[in-house]
Design an enzyme around this catalytic site. Sequence first.
Site, PDB file in Angstrom:
ATOM      1  CE  LYS A  10      -4.018  -2.102   2.348  1.00 55.60           C
ATOM      2  NZ  LYS A  10      -4.935  -1.988   3.526  1.00 55.60           N
ATOM      3  CG  ASN A 113      -3.583  -2.127   7.042  1.00 60.67           C
ATOM      4  OD1 ASN A 113      -3.479  -1.812   5.864  1.00 60.67           O
ATOM      5  ND2 ASN A 113      -4.604  -2.809   7.519  1.00 60.67           N
ATOM      6  CG  HIS A 116      -5.470  -6.281  -0.133  1.00 60.48           C
ATOM      7  ND1 HIS A 116      -6.699  -6.298   0.490  1.00 60.48           N
ATOM      8  CD2 HIS A 116      -5.551  -7.186  -1.152  1.00 60.48           C
ATOM      9  CE1 HIS A 116      -7.492  -7.161  -0.148  1.00 60.48           C
ATOM     10  NE2 HIS A 116      -6.827  -7.708  -1.147  1.00 60.48           N
TER      11      HIS A 116
HETATM   12  O1  CDP Z   1      -6.997  -5.753   5.054  1.00 58.00           O
HETATM   13  P1  CDP Z   1      -7.780  -6.733   5.901  1.00 58.00           P
HETATM   14  O2  CDP Z   1      -8.432  -7.821   5.091  1.00 58.00           O
HETATM   15  O3  CDP Z   1      -6.974  -7.255   7.041  1.00 58.00           O
HETATM   16  O4  CDP Z   1      -8.960  -5.890   6.614  1.00 58.00           O
HETATM   17  P2  CDP Z   1     -10.440  -5.557   6.116  1.00 58.00           P
HETATM   18  O5  CDP Z   1     -11.355  -5.752   7.276  1.00 58.00           O
HETATM   19  O6  CDP Z   1     -10.766  -6.279   4.855  1.00 58.00           O
HETATM   20  O7  CDP Z   1     -10.388  -4.001   5.830  1.00 58.00           O
HETATM   21  C1  CDP Z   1      -9.822  -3.518   4.637  1.00 58.00           C
HETATM   22  C2  CDP Z   1      -8.922  -2.350   4.974  1.00 58.00           C
HETATM   23  O8  CDP Z   1      -9.731  -1.302   5.475  1.00 58.00           O
HETATM   24  C3  CDP Z   1      -7.894  -2.597   6.065  1.00 58.00           C
HETATM   25  O9  CDP Z   1      -6.724  -3.227   5.605  1.00 58.00           O
HETATM   26  C4  CDP Z   1      -7.617  -1.189   6.543  1.00 58.00           C
HETATM   27  O10 CDP Z   1      -6.691  -0.560   5.672  1.00 58.00           O
HETATM   28  C5  CDP Z   1      -8.970  -0.521   6.382  1.00 58.00           C
HETATM   29  N1  CDP Z   1      -9.680  -0.403   7.673  1.00 58.00           N
HETATM   30  C6  CDP Z   1      -9.714   0.819   8.305  1.00 58.00           C
HETATM   31  O11 CDP Z   1      -9.184   1.802   7.794  1.00 58.00           O
HETATM   32  N2  CDP Z   1     -10.359   0.949   9.520  1.00 58.00           N
HETATM   33  C7  CDP Z   1     -10.948  -0.111  10.086  1.00 58.00           C
HETATM   34  N3  CDP Z   1     -11.570   0.043  11.261  1.00 58.00           N
HETATM   35  C8  CDP Z   1     -10.910  -1.358   9.455  1.00 58.00           C
HETATM   36  C9  CDP Z   1     -10.259  -1.483   8.246  1.00 58.00           C
HETATM   37 MG    MG Z   2      -9.917  -7.746   3.680  1.00 62.77          MG
END
Ligand code: CDP
Ligand code: MG
Length: 139
Positions: A10, A113, A116
Site C-alpha cells: 500500500k 497498514n 492487502h
Molecule cells: O486488510 P484486511 O483484510 O486485514 O482488513 P479488512 O477488514 O478487509 O479491511 C480492509 C482495509 O480497510 C484494512 O486493511 C484497513 O486498511 C482498512 N480499515 C480501516 O481503515 N479501519 C478499520 N476500522 C478497518 C479497516
Molecule cells: Mg480484507
Amino acid sequence: MIEKTFSIIKPDATRRNLTGEINGMIEAAGFKIVAQKRIRITLEQARIFYEVHSSKPFYDDLCVFLSSGPVIVQILEKENAIDDYRALMGATNPANATEGTIRHKFALSVDQNSVHGSDAQETAASEMKFFFSDIEIIE
Ligand code: CDP
Ligand code: MG
C-alpha cells in the site's frame, strides 16, 4: 495444494521505500512472486476494489488512501498461499499483529497498514483478474 493469492503493498509502504524489505519477507516465507507491477490505483478503481466495505464508516477514507500514491500489486504463489499470506501480514490493526508479521513490523495504523491480501479463493480470483491479465502471470 499450490495456490495463488493477490497482494498489494500500500501507499504508506511505497512512500517509505519498503517494497524490497516487504518482498524479502514474502520470499523468505516461501512465496514466489509470479506477477508484480507498480501502479497508481485511481479513486474509481479503489472504490470498486473495496466495494465489499462500501457500507463501512472507513470506506471513503480507505479508498482515498489506496489511491493516494504508488502501490505494488502482485500475485504470490505457494502451498496454502491465501491463508499463509494472511498470517504473514498479521492482524488488520497493527496493535494486534504478532511479532514477525509484516504489519507488526511496518504498519503505521489500522488504516495505513502497509499490505492487502485476499481473504478467500473467490476474492483472490477476482482481485487477480482486476489487475492482471493471464499473460502477465509467469509461474
Ligand atoms: O486488510 P484486511 O483484510 O486485514 O482488513 P479488512 O477488514 O478487509 O479491511 C480492509 C482495509 O480497510 C484494512 O486493511 C484497513 O486498511 C482498512 N480499515 C480501516 O481503515 N479501519 C478499520 N476500522 C478497518 C479497516
Ligand atoms: Mg480484507
